[in-house]
Design a protein around this motif. Structure first.
Motif, PDB file in Angstrom:
ATOM      1  N   GLU A  84      10.649   7.753  10.930  1.00 24.67           N
ATOM      2  CA  GLU A  84       9.355   7.060  10.534  1.00 24.67           C
ATOM      3  C   GLU A  84       9.274   7.339   8.778  1.00 24.67           C
ATOM      4  O   GLU A  84       9.209   8.846   8.479  1.00 24.67           O
ATOM      5  CB  GLU A  84       8.085   7.821  11.057  1.00 24.67           C
ATOM      6  N   VAL A  85       9.129   6.454   8.185  1.00 28.53           N
ATOM      7  CA  VAL A  85       8.931   6.537   6.752  1.00 28.53           C
ATOM      8  C   VAL A  85       7.377   6.346   6.733  1.00 28.53           C
ATOM      9  O   VAL A  85       6.822   5.138   7.028  1.00 28.53           O
ATOM     10  CB  VAL A  85       9.565   5.450   6.062  1.00 28.53           C
ATOM     11  N   ARG A  86       6.722   7.271   5.997  1.00 25.23           N
ATOM     12  CA  ARG A  86       5.213   7.035   5.693  1.00 25.23           C
ATOM     13  C   ARG A  86       5.144   7.316   4.059  1.00 25.23           C
ATOM     14  O   ARG A  86       5.502   8.416   3.526  1.00 25.23           O
ATOM     15  CB  ARG A  86       4.504   8.196   6.406  1.00 25.23           C
ATOM     16  N   VAL A  87       4.405   6.392   3.678  1.00 26.54           N
ATOM     17  CA  VAL A  87       4.045   6.561   2.295  1.00 26.54           C
ATOM     18  C   VAL A  87       2.577   6.434   2.078  1.00 26.54           C
ATOM     19  O   VAL A  87       2.078   5.339   2.530  1.00 26.54           O
ATOM     20  CB  VAL A  87       4.770   5.268   1.520  1.00 26.54           C
ATOM     21  N   TRP A  88       1.927   7.354   1.340  1.00 31.10           N
ATOM     22  CA  TRP A  88       0.606   7.199   1.316  1.00 31.10           C
ATOM     23  C   TRP A  88       0.230   6.859  -0.277  1.00 31.10           C
ATOM     24  O   TRP A  88       1.165   7.486  -1.205  1.00 31.10           O
ATOM     25  CB  TRP A  88      -0.128   8.499   1.381  1.00 31.10           C
ATOM     26  N   ASP A  89      -0.660   6.284  -0.740  1.00 26.77           N
ATOM     27  CA  ASP A  89      -1.103   6.052  -2.077  1.00 26.77           C
ATOM     28  C   ASP A  89      -2.665   5.917  -2.041  1.00 26.77           C
ATOM     29  O   ASP A  89      -3.054   5.723  -0.982  1.00 26.77           O
ATOM     30  CB  ASP A  89      -0.486   4.806  -2.762  1.00 26.77           C
ATOM     31  N   GLY A  90      -3.251   6.234  -3.257  1.00 26.36           N
ATOM     32  CA  GLY A  90      -4.561   6.331  -3.409  1.00 26.36           C
ATOM     33  C   GLY A  90      -5.456   4.979  -3.356  1.00 26.36           C
ATOM     34  O   GLY A  90      -6.716   5.069  -3.547  1.00 26.36           O
ATOM     35  N   ASP A  91      -4.682   3.965  -3.600  1.00 25.62           N
ATOM     36  CA  ASP A  91      -5.498   2.565  -3.521  1.00 25.62           C
ATOM     37  C   ASP A  91      -5.709   1.892  -2.106  1.00 25.62           C
ATOM     38  O   ASP A  91      -5.035   1.899  -1.237  1.00 25.62           O
ATOM     39  CB  ASP A  91      -4.525   1.459  -4.095  1.00 25.62           C
ATOM     40  N   PRO A  92      -7.058   1.765  -1.713  1.00 24.56           N
ATOM     41  CA  PRO A  92      -7.314   1.326  -0.489  1.00 24.56           C
ATOM     42  C   PRO A  92      -7.203  -0.005   0.001  1.00 24.56           C
ATOM     43  O   PRO A  92      -7.027  -0.609   1.095  1.00 24.56           O
ATOM     44  CB  PRO A  92      -9.086   1.632  -0.289  1.00 24.56           C
ATOM     45  N   VAL A  93      -6.753  -0.956  -0.901  1.00 24.65           N
ATOM     46  CA  VAL A  93      -6.234  -2.384  -0.769  1.00 24.65           C
ATOM     47  C   VAL A  93      -4.931  -2.651   0.200  1.00 24.65           C
ATOM     48  O   VAL A  93      -3.814  -1.773  -0.299  1.00 24.65           O
ATOM     49  CB  VAL A  93      -6.064  -3.266  -2.008  1.00 24.65           C
ATOM     50  N   LEU A  94      -5.222  -3.055   1.272  1.00 28.68           N
ATOM     51  CA  LEU A  94      -4.157  -3.319   2.283  1.00 28.68           C
ATOM     52  C   LEU A  94      -3.091  -4.280   1.666  1.00 28.68           C
ATOM     53  O   LEU A  94      -3.323  -5.319   1.243  1.00 28.68           O
ATOM     54  CB  LEU A  94      -4.404  -3.380   3.330  1.00 28.68           C
ATOM     55  N   PRO A  95      -1.845  -3.960   1.845  1.00 34.17           N
ATOM     56  CA  PRO A  95      -0.772  -4.651   1.459  1.00 34.17           C
ATOM     57  C   PRO A  95      -0.509  -6.061   2.278  1.00 34.17           C
ATOM     58  O   PRO A  95      -0.931  -6.063   3.561  1.00 34.17           O
ATOM     59  CB  PRO A  95       0.638  -4.202   1.387  1.00 34.17           C
ATOM     60  N   VAL A  96      -0.140  -7.130   1.952  1.00 37.08           N
ATOM     61  CA  VAL A  96      -0.081  -8.476   2.721  1.00 37.08           C
ATOM     62  C   VAL A  96       1.146  -9.010   2.454  1.00 37.08           C
ATOM     63  O   VAL A  96       1.581  -9.120   1.357  1.00 37.08           O
ATOM     64  CB  VAL A  96      -1.045  -9.459   2.343  1.00 37.08           C
ATOM     65  N   ALA A  97       2.088  -9.135   3.392  1.00 40.00           N
ATOM     66  CA  ALA A  97       3.455  -9.963   3.100  1.00 40.00           C
ATOM     67  C   ALA A  97       3.219 -11.275   2.795  1.00 40.00           C
ATOM     68  O   ALA A  97       2.568 -12.061   3.588  1.00 40.00           O
ATOM     69  CB  ALA A  97       4.494  -9.532   4.375  1.00 40.00           C
ATOM     70  N   ARG A  98       3.921 -11.598   1.625  1.00 35.56           N
ATOM     71  CA  ARG A  98       4.003 -12.991   1.348  1.00 35.56           C
ATOM     72  C   ARG A  98       4.827 -13.708   2.097  1.00 35.56           C
ATOM     73  O   ARG A  98       6.056 -13.481   2.453  1.00 35.56           O
ATOM     74  CB  ARG A  98       4.159 -13.137  -0.246  1.00 35.56           C
ATOM     75  N   ALA A  99       4.757 -15.339   2.219  1.00 36.34           N
ATOM     76  CA  ALA A  99       5.763 -16.035   2.907  1.00 36.34           C
ATOM     77  C   ALA A  99       6.953 -16.019   1.874  1.00 36.34           C
ATOM     78  O   ALA A  99       6.962 -16.226   0.828  1.00 36.34           O
ATOM     79  CB  ALA A  99       5.339 -17.380   3.053  1.00 36.34           C
ATOM     80  N   ALA A 100       8.107 -16.134   2.506  1.00 41.08           N
ATOM     81  CA  ALA A 100       9.493 -16.045   1.749  1.00 41.08           C
ATOM     82  C   ALA A 100       9.309 -17.428   0.907  1.00 41.08           C
ATOM     83  O   ALA A 100       8.985 -18.581   1.144  1.00 41.08           O
ATOM     84  CB  ALA A 100      10.720 -16.022   2.757  1.00 41.08           C
TER      85      ALA A 100
END
Length: 149
Positions: A84-100
């Motif tokens: 399990e690779v867990r990465v924490w950062d301080g920005d609350p904005v959730l990432p969204v994968a963009r279409a290829a």
């Protein structure tokens, strides 16, 4: 080593300052963690798992550095044949994968992570967010660390 030592969770964390060299540091540290798991715990780790873990770490830490300036926490855990690779950062904005989009330069990192991992989740924390990607430790290709499967 006890018979169930492979099933007991193992993990380590690395605090990163979010500055320029932290991406390379995170990749190198992740590979070292997996080698330690082999040496110290006898956990089979394929070369492909090491390479994919480094790729996922690189993409997630890069995104944290780019979009959430400040400290980043990288946490790796092994349980049930997965890392399990867990990465924490301080920005609350959730990432969204963009279409290829072959014509777009950049912003393909999350799509790459989703393509290579067996599981992925994003959780808001009290401060910031945590992204977790799960990758299998073994595979059917040659090149297993510490010998062949």
């Amino acid at each position: 080593m006890t018979p169930d030592s492979h099933d007991a969770p193992s993990g380590a964390a690395l605090a990163l300052d979010g500055q320029g060299g932290c991406i390379a540091e995170a990749r190198h540290w992740a590979a070292g963690f997996l080698v330690r798991m082999l040496v110290e715990r006898g956990i089979i780790v394929s070369q492909r798992a090491v390479e994919l873990t480094q790729l996922v770490v690189s993409e997630l830490v890069t995104n944290a550095q780019k979009y959430a300036p400040g400290p980043v926490l990288l946490d790796l855990r092994i349980a049930g044949g997965l890392v399990e690779v867990r990465v924490w950062d301080g920005d609350p904005v959730l990432p969204v994968a963009r279409a290829a989009d072959a014509g777009r330069v950049g912003q393909h990192g999350l799509g790459i992570v989703l393509a290579v991992c067996q599981g992925f989740e994003v959780m808001r924390e009290l401060v910031g967010k945590r992204l977790t990607a799960r990758l299998t430790l073994g595979d059917d290709t040659p090149g297993v660390l510490g010998g062949s499967q």
